[in-house]
Design a protein around this motif. Sequence first.
Motif, short mmCIF file in Angstrom:
data_model
loop_
_atom_site.label_atom_id
_atom_site.label_comp_id
_atom_site.label_asym_id
_atom_site.label_seq_id
_atom_site.Cartn_x
_atom_site.Cartn_y
_atom_site.Cartn_z
N ASN A 2 0.81 -1.23 0.00
CA ASN A 2 0.00 0.00 0.00
C ASN A 2 0.84 1.27 0.00
OD1 ASN A 2 -2.32 -1.45 -0.03
ND2 ASN A 2 -3.08 -0.78 1.96
N HIS A 3 2.02 1.25 0.65
CA HIS A 3 2.83 2.46 0.79
C HIS A 3 3.99 2.51 -0.21
CE1 HIS A 3 0.56 3.10 4.42
NE2 HIS A 3 0.99 1.97 4.93
N LEU A 4 3.99 1.62 -1.18
CA LEU A 4 5.12 1.54 -2.11
C LEU A 4 4.75 2.08 -3.48
CD1 LEU A 4 6.42 -2.07 -1.30
CD2 LEU A 4 7.03 0.08 -0.19
N ASP A 5 5.73 2.71 -4.14
CA ASP A 5 5.48 3.10 -5.53
C ASP A 5 5.58 1.86 -6.41
OD1 ASP A 5 8.20 2.65 -6.18
OD2 ASP A 5 8.75 4.72 -5.72
N ILE A 6 5.28 2.02 -7.69
CA ILE A 6 5.13 0.86 -8.58
C ILE A 6 6.39 0.00 -8.62
CG2 ILE A 6 4.72 0.15 -10.96
CD1 ILE A 6 2.95 2.65 -11.26
N LYS A 7 7.55 0.64 -8.74
CA LYS A 7 8.81 -0.10 -8.83
C LYS A 7 8.99 -1.01 -7.62
CE LYS A 7 13.83 0.49 -8.66
NZ LYS A 7 14.96 1.46 -8.66
N TYR A 8 8.77 -0.44 -6.43
CA TYR A 8 9.01 -1.21 -5.21
C TYR A 8 7.87 -2.17 -4.89
CZ TYR A 8 13.11 1.64 -4.61
OH TYR A 8 14.32 2.25 -4.79
N GLN A 9 6.66 -1.91 -5.40
CA GLN A 9 5.60 -2.91 -5.31
C GLN A 9 6.04 -4.19 -6.00
OE1 GLN A 9 1.58 -1.83 -6.44
NE2 GLN A 9 1.90 0.29 -5.81
N LEU A 10 6.52 -4.05 -7.23
CA LEU A 10 6.94 -5.22 -8.01
C LEU A 10 8.18 -5.87 -7.40
CD1 LEU A 10 6.38 -3.81 -11.61
CD2 LEU A 10 4.88 -5.29 -10.29
N GLN A 11 9.11 -5.05 -6.92
CA GLN A 11 10.31 -5.60 -6.30
C GLN A 11 9.96 -6.37 -5.04
OE1 GLN A 11 13.19 -3.28 -3.79
NE2 GLN A 11 14.53 -3.55 -5.56
N PHE A 12 9.08 -5.79 -4.22
CA PHE A 12 8.64 -6.43 -2.98
C PHE A 12 8.01 -7.79 -3.26
CE2 PHE A 12 5.78 -7.43 0.42
CZ PHE A 12 6.29 -6.85 1.58
N MET A 13 7.02 -7.80 -4.16
CA MET A 13 6.30 -9.03 -4.44
C MET A 13 7.18 -10.07 -5.13
SD MET A 13 3.43 -8.46 -3.03
CE MET A 13 2.15 -9.56 -3.61
N SER A 14 8.09 -9.63 -5.99
CA SER A 14 9.01 -10.56 -6.64
C SER A 14 9.94 -11.20 -5.62
CB SER A 14 9.82 -9.84 -7.73
OG SER A 14 8.99 -9.40 -8.78
N THR A 15 10.43 -10.39 -4.67
CA THR A 15 11.29 -10.91 -3.61
C THR A 15 10.56 -11.99 -2.81
OG1 THR A 15 12.49 -8.83 -3.39
CG2 THR A 15 12.56 -10.33 -1.51
N VAL A 16 9.32 -11.71 -2.46
CA VAL A 16 8.51 -12.66 -1.69
C VAL A 16 8.26 -13.93 -2.50
CG1 VAL A 16 6.21 -13.03 -0.73
CG2 VAL A 16 7.44 -10.93 -0.22
N LYS A 17 7.90 -13.77 -3.76
CA LYS A 17 7.59 -14.91 -4.62
C LYS A 17 8.78 -15.87 -4.74
CE LYS A 17 4.86 -16.85 -7.87
NZ LYS A 17 3.47 -17.33 -7.68
N LYS A 18 9.98 -15.31 -4.79
CA LYS A 18 11.18 -16.12 -4.98
C LYS A 18 11.62 -16.87 -3.72
CE LYS A 18 13.04 -13.06 -8.57
NZ LYS A 18 14.09 -12.04 -8.88
N LEU A 19 10.97 -16.60 -2.59
CA LEU A 19 11.38 -17.25 -1.34
C LEU A 19 11.11 -18.75 -1.35
CD1 LEU A 19 10.11 -14.62 1.27
CD2 LEU A 19 12.47 -15.00 0.53
N GLY A 20 10.15 -19.18 -2.15
CA GLY A 20 9.83 -20.60 -2.20
C GLY A 20 9.19 -21.12 -0.93
N ILE A 21 8.41 -20.25 -0.26
CA ILE A 21 7.70 -20.65 0.95
C ILE A 21 6.21 -20.38 0.77
CG2 ILE A 21 9.71 -20.22 2.42
CD1 ILE A 21 8.41 -17.63 3.34
N THR A 22 5.41 -20.78 1.72
CA THR A 22 3.97 -20.56 1.66
C THR A 22 3.66 -19.10 1.98
OG1 THR A 22 3.62 -22.83 2.40
CG2 THR A 22 1.74 -21.33 2.52
#
Length: 255
Positions: free
Chosen positions: A167-187
């Motif tokens: 909610n508090h992130l601009d577009i670049k960091y929204q995508l970076q944040f979610m990509s980082t989380v996605k790559k964790l390989g956890i639930t």
Amino acid sequence: MEIKTLDVEAYLGGSHILKGLSINANKEEFVGIIGPNGSGKSTLLKCIYRTLKPSTGTIFLDGKNIKDLSVKESSKQMAVVSQHNNYNFDFMVSDMVLMGRSPHKKFIEKDNAEDYKIMKESLEKVGMKDYANRSFSTLSGGEKQRIILARALAQKTQCLILDEPTNHLDIKYQLQFMSTVKKLGITIISAIHDLNIAALYCDKIYALKSGKIVSYGTPKEVLTKELINSLYDIDAKVTEDEETGILNVMYKPNI
């Protein structure tokens, strides 16, 4: 790790917020929770990460009733990034991230070299490695959110709960944040406000309205113009990229 809720109900201030919700997040799945404000998304997540106690129903972590686990035990398995991160006391960024190591420590046990290594690695994963010696209170809202993610990563859990984390992130960091989380390989279980973010990162989605599940499935199955209109009372066009298969939701303002 598998997370399951069974017939979870919650009453807050006399209002019936959750009405028998049963969801399932399998090992390494990214599960999104969508719905309008007041639909029960945050309440459901708070019941899962134990800041609220459901009125009835059961929550399971890998088949174990969460009631049978201590808070410390569940904190070794499940980390949280919420949307509100205000603190009455100021901390250094490094200290904030090191708090993520507390479930693994004995009472008043000092941080060791391994803890500091994990802290630095966690900051690097969120692109904040140069902020370790900064004061947390001086950071922007988006920067704070990335530090809170680093703290969650430092817990080294097999599950991550996200409550509208971008909610508090601009577009670049929204995508970076979610990509980082996605790559964790956890639930991952995440309440998501942006439907395009949900389409891009979720393996499956639960749609809530008035405390009930009204749709469930893959992004393609759930994110239809009919469902969007039913949830949000707005017209939308949903298209699919021919090359990637990624959905794109375009809203049509009622003028």
